[in-house]
Design a protein around this motif. Structure first.
Motif, PDB file in Angstrom:
ATOM      1  N   VAL A 146     -26.032 -23.654   2.570  1.00  0.00           N
ATOM      2  CA  VAL A 146     -26.458 -22.885   3.744  1.00  0.00           C
ATOM      3  C   VAL A 146     -26.378 -21.383   3.437  1.00  0.00           C
ATOM      4  O   VAL A 146     -27.302 -20.627   3.753  1.00  0.00           O
ATOM      5  CB  VAL A 146     -25.597 -23.252   4.983  1.00  0.00           C
ATOM      6  N   ALA A 147     -25.288 -20.966   2.789  1.00  0.00           N
ATOM      7  CA  ALA A 147     -25.143 -19.539   2.454  1.00  0.00           C
ATOM      8  C   ALA A 147     -26.278 -19.078   1.543  1.00  0.00           C
ATOM      9  O   ALA A 147     -26.827 -17.982   1.717  1.00  0.00           O
ATOM     10  CB  ALA A 147     -23.794 -19.292   1.790  1.00  0.00           C
ATOM     11  N   ALA A 148     -26.666 -19.915   0.587  1.00  0.00           N
ATOM     12  CA  ALA A 148     -27.764 -19.546  -0.317  1.00  0.00           C
ATOM     13  C   ALA A 148     -29.078 -19.415   0.449  1.00  0.00           C
ATOM     14  O   ALA A 148     -29.866 -18.495   0.203  1.00  0.00           O
ATOM     15  CB  ALA A 148     -27.896 -20.585  -1.435  1.00  0.00           C
ATOM     16  N   HIS A 149     -29.306 -20.328   1.386  1.00  0.00           N
ATOM     17  CA  HIS A 149     -30.521 -20.229   2.210  1.00  0.00           C
ATOM     18  C   HIS A 149     -30.512 -18.963   3.065  1.00  0.00           C
ATOM     19  O   HIS A 149     -31.531 -18.296   3.206  1.00  0.00           O
ATOM     20  CB  HIS A 149     -30.664 -21.461   3.121  1.00  0.00           C
ATOM     21  N   VAL A 150     -29.367 -18.675   3.669  1.00  0.00           N
ATOM     22  CA  VAL A 150     -29.269 -17.464   4.493  1.00  0.00           C
ATOM     23  C   VAL A 150     -29.528 -16.234   3.614  1.00  0.00           C
ATOM     24  O   VAL A 150     -30.245 -15.307   4.016  1.00  0.00           O
ATOM     25  CB  VAL A 150     -27.884 -17.366   5.184  1.00  0.00           C
ATOM     26  N   ALA A 151     -28.988 -16.235   2.407  1.00  0.00           N
ATOM     27  CA  ALA A 151     -29.164 -15.088   1.513  1.00  0.00           C
ATOM     28  C   ALA A 151     -30.632 -14.916   1.120  1.00  0.00           C
ATOM     29  O   ALA A 151     -31.198 -13.816   1.247  1.00  0.00           O
ATOM     30  CB  ALA A 151     -28.298 -15.260   0.259  1.00  0.00           C
ATOM     31  N   LEU A 152     -31.273 -15.988   0.674  1.00  0.00           N
ATOM     32  CA  LEU A 152     -32.673 -15.882   0.226  1.00  0.00           C
ATOM     33  C   LEU A 152     -33.581 -15.447   1.381  1.00  0.00           C
ATOM     34  O   LEU A 152     -34.339 -14.478   1.249  1.00  0.00           O
ATOM     35  CB  LEU A 152     -33.166 -17.225  -0.329  1.00  0.00           C
ATOM     36  N   ALA A 153     -33.482 -16.158   2.511  1.00  0.00           N
ATOM     37  CA  ALA A 153     -34.359 -15.840   3.645  1.00  0.00           C
ATOM     38  C   ALA A 153     -34.013 -14.471   4.212  1.00  0.00           C
ATOM     39  O   ALA A 153     -34.905 -13.668   4.529  1.00  0.00           O
ATOM     40  CB  ALA A 153     -34.219 -16.916   4.727  1.00  0.00           C
ATOM     41  N   GLY A 154     -32.727 -14.194   4.342  1.00  0.00           N
ATOM     42  CA  GLY A 154     -32.300 -12.934   4.935  1.00  0.00           C
ATOM     43  C   GLY A 154     -32.722 -11.737   4.107  1.00  0.00           C
ATOM     44  O   GLY A 154     -33.218 -10.738   4.643  1.00  0.00           O
ATOM     45  N   ILE A 155     -32.553 -11.816   2.796  1.00  0.00           N
ATOM     46  CA  ILE A 155     -32.933 -10.695   1.921  1.00  0.00           C
ATOM     47  C   ILE A 155     -34.445 -10.482   1.961  1.00  0.00           C
ATOM     48  O   ILE A 155     -34.936  -9.358   2.102  1.00  0.00           O
ATOM     49  CB  ILE A 155     -32.449 -10.938   0.475  1.00  0.00           C
ATOM     50  N   ALA A 156     -35.189 -11.586   1.867  1.00  0.00           N
ATOM     51  CA  ALA A 156     -36.650 -11.459   1.844  1.00  0.00           C
ATOM     52  C   ALA A 156     -37.163 -10.867   3.155  1.00  0.00           C
ATOM     53  O   ALA A 156     -37.992  -9.953   3.150  1.00  0.00           O
ATOM     54  CB  ALA A 156     -37.290 -12.821   1.578  1.00  0.00           C
ATOM     55  N   LEU A 157     -36.646 -11.356   4.278  1.00  0.00           N
ATOM     56  CA  LEU A 157     -37.146 -10.881   5.567  1.00  0.00           C
ATOM     57  C   LEU A 157     -36.637  -9.496   5.924  1.00  0.00           C
ATOM     58  O   LEU A 157     -37.400  -8.672   6.427  1.00  0.00           O
ATOM     59  CB  LEU A 157     -36.774 -11.862   6.682  1.00  0.00           C
ATOM     60  N   ALA A 158     -35.357  -9.257   5.693  1.00  0.00           N
ATOM     61  CA  ALA A 158     -34.827  -7.925   5.997  1.00  0.00           C
ATOM     62  C   ALA A 158     -35.536  -6.893   5.120  1.00  0.00           C
ATOM     63  O   ALA A 158     -35.865  -5.799   5.566  1.00  0.00           O
ATOM     64  CB  ALA A 158     -33.320  -7.891   5.783  1.00  0.00           C
ATOM     65  N   GLY A 159     -35.778  -7.256   3.866  1.00  0.00           N
ATOM     66  CA  GLY A 159     -36.445  -6.335   2.937  1.00  0.00           C
ATOM     67  C   GLY A 159     -37.842  -5.959   3.400  1.00  0.00           C
ATOM     68  O   GLY A 159     -38.310  -4.854   3.145  1.00  0.00           O
ATOM     69  N   GLY A 160     -38.515  -6.883   4.085  1.00  0.00           N
ATOM     70  CA  GLY A 160     -39.868  -6.606   4.549  1.00  0.00           C
ATOM     71  C   GLY A 160     -39.899  -6.126   6.002  1.00  0.00           C
ATOM     72  O   GLY A 160     -40.974  -5.878   6.532  1.00  0.00           O
ATOM     73  N   SER A 161     -38.743  -5.978   6.627  1.00  0.00           N
ATOM     74  CA  SER A 161     -38.707  -5.648   8.051  1.00  0.00           C
ATOM     75  C   SER A 161     -39.198  -4.233   8.333  1.00  0.00           C
ATOM     76  O   SER A 161     -38.775  -3.278   7.690  1.00  0.00           O
ATOM     77  CB  SER A 161     -37.273  -5.792   8.576  1.00  0.00           C
ATOM     78  N   PRO A 162     -40.095  -4.093   9.327  1.00  0.00           N
ATOM     79  CA  PRO A 162     -40.553  -2.750   9.715  1.00  0.00           C
ATOM     80  C   PRO A 162     -39.403  -1.870  10.219  1.00  0.00           C
ATOM     81  O   PRO A 162     -39.466  -0.653  10.103  1.00  0.00           O
ATOM     82  CB  PRO A 162     -41.563  -3.023  10.830  1.00  0.00           C
ATOM     83  N   ASP A 163     -38.335  -2.498  10.762  1.00  0.00           N
ATOM     84  CA  ASP A 163     -37.189  -1.720  11.268  1.00  0.00           C
ATOM     85  C   ASP A 163     -36.493  -0.951  10.157  1.00  0.00           C
ATOM     86  O   ASP A 163     -35.803   0.033  10.419  1.00  0.00           O
ATOM     87  CB  ASP A 163     -36.131  -2.638  11.902  1.00  0.00           C
ATOM     88  N   LEU A 164     -36.624  -1.444   8.920  1.00  0.00           N
ATOM     89  CA  LEU A 164     -35.917  -0.799   7.802  1.00  0.00           C
ATOM     90  C   LEU A 164     -36.889  -0.057   6.888  1.00  0.00           C
ATOM     91  O   LEU A 164     -36.532   0.336   5.779  1.00  0.00           O
ATOM     92  CB  LEU A 164     -35.121  -1.849   7.009  1.00  0.00           C
ATOM     93  N   ALA A 165     -38.119   0.115   7.373  1.00  0.00           N
ATOM     94  CA  ALA A 165     -39.163   0.687   6.512  1.00  0.00           C
ATOM     95  C   ALA A 165     -38.842   2.133   6.115  1.00  0.00           C
ATOM     96  O   ALA A 165     -39.307   2.609   5.072  1.00  0.00           O
ATOM     97  CB  ALA A 165     -40.514   0.612   7.212  1.00  0.00           C
ATOM     98  N   ASP A 166     -38.038   2.836   6.929  1.00  0.00           N
ATOM     99  CA  ASP A 166     -37.724   4.237   6.629  1.00  0.00           C
ATOM    100  C   ASP A 166     -36.653   4.390   5.559  1.00  0.00           C
ATOM    101  O   ASP A 166     -36.454   5.489   5.032  1.00  0.00           O
ATOM    102  CB  ASP A 166     -37.232   4.956   7.900  1.00  0.00           C
TER     103      ASP A 166
END
Lengths: 191, 191
Positions: A146-166
Protein backbone atom coordinates in the motif's frame (compact mmCIF):
# COMPACT_ATOMS: atom_id res chain seq x y z
CA UNK A 1 18.14 14.90 -43.52
CA UNK A 2 16.21 16.45 -46.42
CA UNK A 3 14.14 19.60 -45.96
CA UNK A 4 10.94 17.54 -46.21
CA UNK A 5 11.92 15.09 -43.47
CA UNK A 6 12.98 17.96 -41.23
CA UNK A 7 9.60 19.62 -41.73
CA UNK A 8 7.81 16.29 -41.16
CA UNK A 9 9.69 15.77 -37.91
CA UNK A 10 8.89 19.29 -36.87
CA UNK A 11 5.16 18.76 -37.52
CA UNK A 12 5.27 15.44 -35.66
CA UNK A 13 6.86 17.13 -32.64
CA UNK A 14 4.33 19.97 -32.67
CA UNK A 15 1.52 17.46 -33.09
CA UNK A 16 2.61 15.51 -30.01
CA UNK A 17 2.99 18.71 -27.97
CA UNK A 18 -0.47 19.86 -29.03
CA UNK A 19 -1.95 16.45 -28.26
CA UNK A 20 -0.46 16.54 -24.75
CA UNK A 21 -1.89 20.01 -24.13
CA UNK A 22 -5.34 18.85 -25.26
CA UNK A 23 -5.06 15.62 -23.22
CA UNK A 24 -4.31 17.73 -20.13
CA UNK A 25 -7.33 19.89 -20.77
CA UNK A 26 -9.92 17.36 -22.02
CA UNK A 27 -8.55 13.96 -21.08
CA UNK A 28 -7.48 11.44 -23.73
CA UNK A 29 -11.01 10.16 -24.35
CA UNK A 30 -12.29 13.73 -24.65
CA UNK A 31 -9.73 14.66 -27.34
CA UNK A 32 -10.42 13.87 -31.00
CA UNK A 33 -8.08 13.82 -34.01
CA UNK A 34 -10.18 16.71 -35.34
CA UNK A 35 -9.48 18.77 -32.20
CA UNK A 36 -5.76 18.12 -32.60
CA UNK A 37 -5.91 19.15 -36.28
CA UNK A 38 -7.87 22.33 -35.41
CA UNK A 39 -5.46 23.31 -32.65
CA UNK A 40 -2.52 22.81 -35.02
CA UNK A 41 -4.27 24.70 -37.82
CA UNK A 42 -3.92 21.78 -40.23
CA UNK A 43 -6.36 19.38 -41.88
CA UNK A 44 -7.30 16.03 -40.37
CA UNK A 45 -5.53 14.44 -43.36
CA UNK A 46 -2.28 16.06 -42.21
CA UNK A 47 -2.71 14.41 -38.80
CA UNK A 48 -3.45 11.07 -40.49
CA UNK A 49 -0.20 11.40 -42.43
CA UNK A 50 1.64 10.95 -39.12
CA UNK A 51 -0.74 8.83 -37.02
CA UNK A 52 -3.61 6.56 -38.04
CA UNK A 53 -5.37 6.49 -34.65
CA UNK A 54 -5.53 8.37 -31.37
CA UNK A 55 -4.02 5.32 -29.67
CA UNK A 56 -0.91 5.75 -31.84
CA UNK A 57 -0.70 9.39 -30.73
CA UNK A 58 -1.19 8.49 -27.07
CA UNK A 59 1.54 5.88 -27.34
CA UNK A 60 3.89 8.34 -29.05
CA UNK A 61 3.21 11.01 -26.40
CA UNK A 62 3.96 8.59 -23.57
CA UNK A 63 6.76 6.70 -25.32
CA UNK A 64 9.84 8.69 -24.18
CA UNK A 65 8.69 8.57 -20.54
CA UNK A 66 7.83 4.87 -20.75
CA UNK A 67 11.23 4.12 -22.27
CA UNK A 68 12.88 6.08 -19.46
CA UNK A 69 10.85 4.18 -16.82
CA UNK A 70 11.77 0.87 -18.46
CA UNK A 71 15.46 1.79 -18.35
CA UNK A 72 15.08 2.80 -14.71
CA UNK A 73 13.61 -0.60 -13.81
CA UNK A 74 16.45 -2.38 -15.63
CA UNK A 75 19.09 -0.29 -13.87
CA UNK A 76 17.49 -0.85 -10.46
CA UNK A 77 17.34 -4.60 -11.05
CA UNK A 78 21.10 -4.55 -11.63
CA UNK A 79 21.73 -3.12 -8.15
CA UNK A 80 22.48 -5.56 -5.39
CA UNK A 81 21.31 -3.85 -2.23
CA UNK A 82 17.52 -3.46 -1.64
CA UNK A 83 18.00 0.06 -0.30
CA UNK A 84 19.92 1.08 -3.41
CA UNK A 85 17.11 -0.31 -5.60
CA UNK A 86 14.47 1.69 -3.75
CA UNK A 87 16.60 4.85 -3.87
CA UNK A 88 17.23 4.46 -7.58
CA UNK A 89 13.57 3.90 -8.51
CA UNK A 90 12.40 6.77 -6.31
CA UNK A 91 14.98 9.25 -7.55
CA UNK A 92 14.39 8.23 -11.17
CA UNK A 93 10.62 8.54 -10.89
CA UNK A 94 10.88 11.97 -9.25
CA UNK A 95 13.33 13.12 -11.92
CA UNK A 96 10.97 11.99 -14.67
CA UNK A 97 7.91 13.56 -13.07
CA UNK A 98 9.64 16.89 -12.50
CA UNK A 99 11.09 16.86 -16.02
CA UNK A 100 7.68 16.25 -17.60
CA UNK A 101 5.09 17.76 -15.27
CA UNK A 102 2.21 17.93 -17.77
CA UNK A 103 2.83 14.43 -19.03
CA UNK A 104 3.03 13.16 -15.46
CA UNK A 105 -0.40 14.57 -14.69
CA UNK A 106 -2.04 12.99 -17.76
CA UNK A 107 -0.06 9.78 -17.76
CA UNK A 108 -0.70 8.98 -14.12
CA UNK A 109 -4.30 10.05 -13.83
CA UNK A 110 -6.15 9.54 -17.08
CA UNK A 111 -7.85 6.18 -17.48
CA UNK A 112 -7.76 6.73 -21.25
CA UNK A 113 -3.96 6.74 -21.31
CA UNK A 114 -3.76 3.61 -19.22
CA UNK A 115 -6.16 1.81 -21.55
CA UNK A 116 -4.43 2.96 -24.73
CA UNK A 117 -1.08 1.84 -23.37
CA UNK A 118 -2.48 -1.49 -22.23
CA UNK A 119 -3.69 -2.15 -25.75
CA UNK A 120 -0.38 -1.28 -27.36
CA UNK A 121 2.03 -2.69 -24.81
CA UNK A 122 0.31 -6.02 -24.31
CA UNK A 123 2.79 -8.76 -23.57
CA UNK A 124 5.44 -6.43 -22.22
CA UNK A 125 6.04 -6.20 -18.51
CA UNK A 126 3.81 -3.63 -16.88
CA UNK A 127 6.33 -1.01 -15.84
CA UNK A 128 4.15 0.17 -12.94
CA UNK A 129 4.01 -3.36 -11.53
CA UNK A 130 7.79 -3.65 -11.87
CA UNK A 131 8.29 -0.36 -10.04
CA UNK A 132 5.91 -1.36 -7.25
CA UNK A 133 7.76 -4.67 -6.89
CA UNK A 134 11.12 -2.89 -6.73
CA UNK A 135 9.84 -0.43 -4.13
CA UNK A 136 8.32 -3.15 -1.94
CA UNK A 137 10.89 -5.85 -2.45
CA UNK A 138 10.10 -9.54 -2.77
CA UNK A 139 7.68 -11.05 -0.23
CA UNK A 140 6.41 -7.60 0.70
CA UNK A 141 3.64 -7.43 3.28
CA UNK A 142 0.41 -5.60 2.48
CA UNK A 143 1.43 -2.48 4.39
CA UNK A 144 4.53 -2.07 2.18
CA UNK A 145 2.49 -2.70 -0.96
CA UNK A 146 0.00 0.00 0.00
CA UNK A 147 2.83 2.41 0.87
CA UNK A 148 4.46 1.77 -2.52
CA UNK A 149 1.17 2.47 -4.30
CA UNK A 150 0.65 5.66 -2.31
CA UNK A 151 4.21 6.74 -3.16
CA UNK A 152 3.96 6.05 -6.91
CA UNK A 153 0.51 7.59 -7.37
CA UNK A 154 1.15 10.43 -4.95
CA UNK A 155 4.46 11.47 -6.51
CA UNK A 156 3.12 11.28 -10.05
CA UNK A 157 -0.04 13.25 -9.27
CA UNK A 158 1.45 15.79 -6.89
CA UNK A 159 4.25 16.36 -9.41
CA UNK A 160 1.72 17.20 -12.11
CA UNK A 161 -0.60 19.20 -9.83
CA UNK A 162 -1.45 22.74 -10.97
CA UNK A 163 -1.39 23.77 -7.27
CA UNK A 164 2.36 23.16 -7.20
CA UNK A 165 3.10 24.52 -10.67
CA UNK A 166 4.83 27.62 -9.21
CA UNK A 167 7.38 25.56 -7.30
CA UNK A 168 10.80 25.59 -9.02
CA UNK A 169 11.96 22.20 -10.35
CA UNK A 170 14.73 21.71 -7.81
CA UNK A 171 12.41 22.35 -4.85
CA UNK A 172 9.67 20.12 -6.20
CA UNK A 173 12.29 17.41 -6.81
CA UNK A 174 13.67 17.67 -3.27
CA UNK A 175 10.28 17.62 -1.56
CA UNK A 176 8.82 14.77 -3.65
CA UNK A 177 11.93 12.74 -2.91
CA UNK A 178 11.64 13.48 0.81
CA UNK A 179 7.96 12.44 0.78
CA UNK A 180 8.72 9.21 -1.08
CA UNK A 181 11.60 8.32 1.22
CA UNK A 182 9.53 8.94 4.32
CA UNK A 183 6.72 6.77 2.98
CA UNK A 184 9.07 3.92 2.17
CA UNK A 185 11.04 4.15 5.37
CA UNK A 186 14.30 5.34 3.76
CA UNK A 187 16.59 7.75 5.66
CA UNK A 188 16.50 11.42 4.67
CA UNK A 189 19.05 12.12 1.92
CA UNK A 190 22.06 14.20 2.95
CA UNK A 191 21.84 17.83 1.81
CA UNK B 1 -44.11 7.69 -1.20
CA UNK B 2 -46.20 6.63 -4.23
CA UNK B 3 -45.28 3.61 -6.33
CA UNK B 4 -44.20 5.92 -9.16
CA UNK B 5 -41.80 7.96 -7.03
CA UNK B 6 -40.33 4.78 -5.55
CA UNK B 7 -39.70 3.43 -9.05
CA UNK B 8 -38.27 6.78 -10.15
CA UNK B 9 -35.90 6.79 -7.20
CA UNK B 10 -34.89 3.24 -7.97
CA UNK B 11 -34.14 4.12 -11.60
CA UNK B 12 -32.18 7.17 -10.48
CA UNK B 13 -30.07 5.04 -8.12
CA UNK B 14 -29.41 2.42 -10.82
CA UNK B 15 -28.60 5.18 -13.29
CA UNK B 16 -25.96 6.66 -10.99
CA UNK B 17 -24.46 3.23 -10.27
CA UNK B 18 -24.30 2.46 -13.99
CA UNK B 19 -22.77 5.87 -14.72
CA UNK B 20 -20.06 5.26 -12.12
CA UNK B 21 -19.25 1.86 -13.63
CA UNK B 22 -18.97 3.40 -17.11
CA UNK B 23 -16.91 6.34 -15.77
CA UNK B 24 -14.49 3.85 -14.23
CA UNK B 25 -14.16 2.02 -17.51
CA UNK B 26 -14.19 4.86 -20.06
CA UNK B 27 -13.54 8.02 -18.09
CA UNK B 28 -16.18 10.72 -17.74
CA UNK B 29 -15.38 12.34 -21.09
CA UNK B 30 -15.51 8.94 -22.79
CA UNK B 31 -18.98 8.14 -21.44
CA UNK B 32 -22.09 9.40 -23.27
CA UNK B 33 -25.71 9.61 -22.14
CA UNK B 34 -26.43 7.06 -24.88
CA UNK B 35 -23.94 4.61 -23.36
CA UNK B 36 -25.59 5.01 -19.97
CA UNK B 37 -29.03 4.43 -21.51
CA UNK B 38 -27.78 1.34 -23.38
CA UNK B 39 -26.17 -0.15 -20.29
CA UNK B 40 -29.38 0.38 -18.33
CA UNK B 41 -31.51 -1.02 -21.16
CA UNK B 42 -33.63 2.14 -21.34
CA UNK B 43 -34.08 4.90 -23.91
CA UNK B 44 -32.08 8.09 -23.86
CA UNK B 45 -35.37 9.88 -23.09
CA UNK B 46 -35.60 7.91 -19.84
CA UNK B 47 -32.15 9.18 -18.87
CA UNK B 48 -33.18 12.74 -19.79
CA UNK B 49 -36.17 12.38 -17.48
CA UNK B 50 -33.72 12.29 -14.56
CA UNK B 51 -30.75 14.33 -15.80
CA UNK B 52 -30.49 16.92 -18.55
CA UNK B 53 -26.70 16.75 -19.01
CA UNK B 54 -23.75 14.51 -18.23
CA UNK B 55 -22.46 17.22 -15.90
CA UNK B 56 -25.60 16.80 -13.80
CA UNK B 57 -24.95 13.06 -13.64
CA UNK B 58 -21.30 13.58 -12.72
CA UNK B 59 -22.31 15.96 -9.97
CA UNK B 60 -24.95 13.55 -8.65
CA UNK B 61 -22.45 10.65 -8.67
CA UNK B 62 -19.89 12.67 -6.72
CA UNK B 63 -22.38 14.51 -4.50
CA UNK B 64 -22.58 12.18 -1.46
CA UNK B 65 -18.78 11.96 -1.25
CA UNK B 66 -18.37 15.71 -1.70
CA UNK B 67 -20.91 16.36 1.02
CA UNK B 68 -19.05 13.96 3.31
CA UNK B 69 -15.74 15.71 2.55
CA UNK B 70 -17.33 19.09 3.21
CA UNK B 71 -18.62 17.90 6.59
CA UNK B 72 -15.17 16.49 7.37
CA UNK B 73 -13.55 19.87 6.70
CA UNK B 74 -16.10 21.62 8.93
CA UNK B 75 -15.57 19.15 11.77
CA UNK B 76 -11.79 19.43 11.50
CA UNK B 77 -11.97 23.24 11.61
CA UNK B 78 -13.85 22.95 14.90
CA UNK B 79 -10.95 21.08 16.52
CA UNK B 80 -8.43 23.13 18.46
CA UNK B 81 -5.19 21.16 18.25
CA UNK B 82 -3.37 21.01 14.90
CA UNK B 83 -2.57 17.32 15.41
CA UNK B 84 -6.21 16.52 16.00
CA UNK B 85 -7.17 18.37 12.80
CA UNK B 86 -4.67 16.39 10.73
CA UNK B 87 -5.77 13.10 12.31
CA UNK B 88 -9.44 13.86 11.68
CA UNK B 89 -8.95 14.80 8.00
CA UNK B 90 -6.72 11.80 7.34
CA UNK B 91 -8.99 9.29 9.04
CA UNK B 92 -12.07 10.76 7.35
CA UNK B 93 -10.49 10.71 3.91
CA UNK B 94 -9.33 7.11 4.32
CA UNK B 95 -12.79 6.09 5.55
CA UNK B 96 -14.40 7.71 2.53
CA UNK B 97 -11.95 6.20 0.05
CA UNK B 98 -12.30 2.71 1.48
CA UNK B 99 -16.08 3.02 1.60
CA UNK B 100 -16.29 4.09 -2.05
CA UNK B 101 -13.31 2.54 -3.83
CA UNK B 102 -14.62 2.87 -7.39
CA UNK B 103 -15.74 6.44 -6.85
CA UNK B 104 -12.38 7.27 -5.28
CA UNK B 105 -10.56 6.06 -8.37
CA UNK B 106 -12.69 8.09 -10.78
CA UNK B 107 -13.15 11.13 -8.57
CA UNK B 108 -9.47 11.54 -7.82
CA UNK B 109 -7.98 10.74 -11.17
CA UNK B 110 -10.30 11.75 -13.97
CA UNK B 111 -9.80 15.28 -15.30
CA UNK B 112 -13.38 15.16 -16.60
CA UNK B 113 -14.81 14.87 -13.10
CA UNK B 114 -12.69 17.71 -11.80
CA UNK B 115 -13.83 19.94 -14.66
CA UNK B 116 -17.50 19.04 -14.28
CA UNK B 117 -17.35 19.74 -10.56
CA UNK B 118 -15.51 23.00 -11.08
CA UNK B 119 -18.29 24.16 -13.37
CA UNK B 120 -21.05 23.22 -10.94
CA UNK B 121 -19.43 24.15 -7.65
CA UNK B 122 -18.09 27.53 -8.72
CA UNK B 123 -18.08 29.97 -5.84
CA UNK B 124 -17.97 27.32 -3.15
CA UNK B 125 -14.75 26.59 -1.33
CA UNK B 126 -12.67 24.01 -3.12
CA UNK B 127 -12.81 21.09 -0.72
CA UNK B 128 -9.43 19.75 -1.88
CA UNK B 129 -7.80 23.11 -1.10
CA UNK B 130 -9.42 23.13 2.33
CA UNK B 131 -8.16 19.62 3.05
CA UNK B 132 -4.65 20.48 1.90
CA UNK B 133 -4.71 23.57 4.14
CA UNK B 134 -5.89 21.53 7.11
CA UNK B 135 -3.21 18.89 6.54
CA UNK B 136 -0.41 21.45 6.17
CA UNK B 137 -1.58 23.98 8.71
CA UNK B 138 -1.31 27.74 8.28
CA UNK B 139 2.03 29.16 7.06
CA UNK B 140 3.08 25.72 5.82
CA UNK B 141 6.45 25.47 4.11
CA UNK B 142 6.70 24.00 0.61
CA UNK B 143 7.87 20.62 1.88
CA UNK B 144 4.68 20.22 3.95
CA UNK B 145 2.54 21.36 1.04
CA UNK B 146 4.10 18.77 -1.26
CA UNK B 147 3.72 16.06 1.41
CA UNK B 148 0.02 16.96 1.83
CA UNK B 149 -0.52 16.72 -1.93
CA UNK B 150 1.26 13.36 -2.09
CA UNK B 151 -0.87 12.12 0.81
CA UNK B 152 -4.22 13.25 -0.64
CA UNK B 153 -3.54 12.04 -4.19
CA UNK B 154 -1.73 8.90 -3.08
CA UNK B 155 -4.44 7.79 -0.65
CA UNK B 156 -7.26 8.47 -3.11
CA UNK B 157 -5.55 6.69 -6.01
CA UNK B 158 -4.07 3.79 -4.09
CA UNK B 159 -7.46 3.29 -2.42
CA UNK B 160 -9.12 2.97 -5.81
CA UNK B 161 -6.35 0.92 -7.40
CA UNK B 162 -7.39 -2.39 -8.99
CA UNK B 163 -4.04 -3.84 -7.76
CA UNK B 164 -5.27 -3.54 -4.18
CA UNK B 165 -8.87 -4.56 -4.85
CA UNK B 166 -8.37 -7.92 -3.10
CA UNK B 167 -7.34 -6.30 0.18
CA UNK B 168 -10.17 -6.39 2.77
CA UNK B 169 -11.55 -2.99 3.77
CA UNK B 170 -10.12 -3.00 7.30
CA UNK B 171 -6.59 -3.80 6.09
CA UNK B 172 -6.70 -1.21 3.33
CA UNK B 173 -7.98 1.34 5.85
CA UNK B 174 -5.21 0.56 8.34
CA UNK B 175 -2.39 0.69 5.76
CA UNK B 176 -3.61 3.86 4.03
CA UNK B 177 -3.85 5.54 7.40
CA UNK B 178 -0.33 4.41 8.33
CA UNK B 179 1.03 5.72 5.02
CA UNK B 180 -0.72 9.07 5.44
CA UNK B 181 0.46 9.47 9.04
CA UNK B 182 4.04 8.65 8.11
CA UNK B 183 3.94 11.19 5.26
CA UNK B 184 2.59 13.91 7.50
CA UNK B 185 4.86 13.19 10.41
CA UNK B 186 2.13 11.93 12.75
CA UNK B 187 2.89 9.16 15.27
CA UNK B 188 1.71 5.63 14.44
CA UNK B 189 -1.81 5.05 15.78
CA UNK B 190 -2.11 2.62 18.70
CA UNK B 191 -3.35 -0.82 17.68
Amino acid sequence: MTATTARDNDTRTRLLETALTLFTRHGVEGTSLQMIADALGVTKAAVYYHFKTKDEITEAVAEPALRQLGALVQEARGLRRRGAQVDHVLAGLVELVVGHRALAAVFSSDPGVARALERTLKGEDDVKDCMTDLLCGPDADDESKVAAHVALAGIALAGGSPDLADLPDDELRRHLLAAGRRLLGRPRPRA
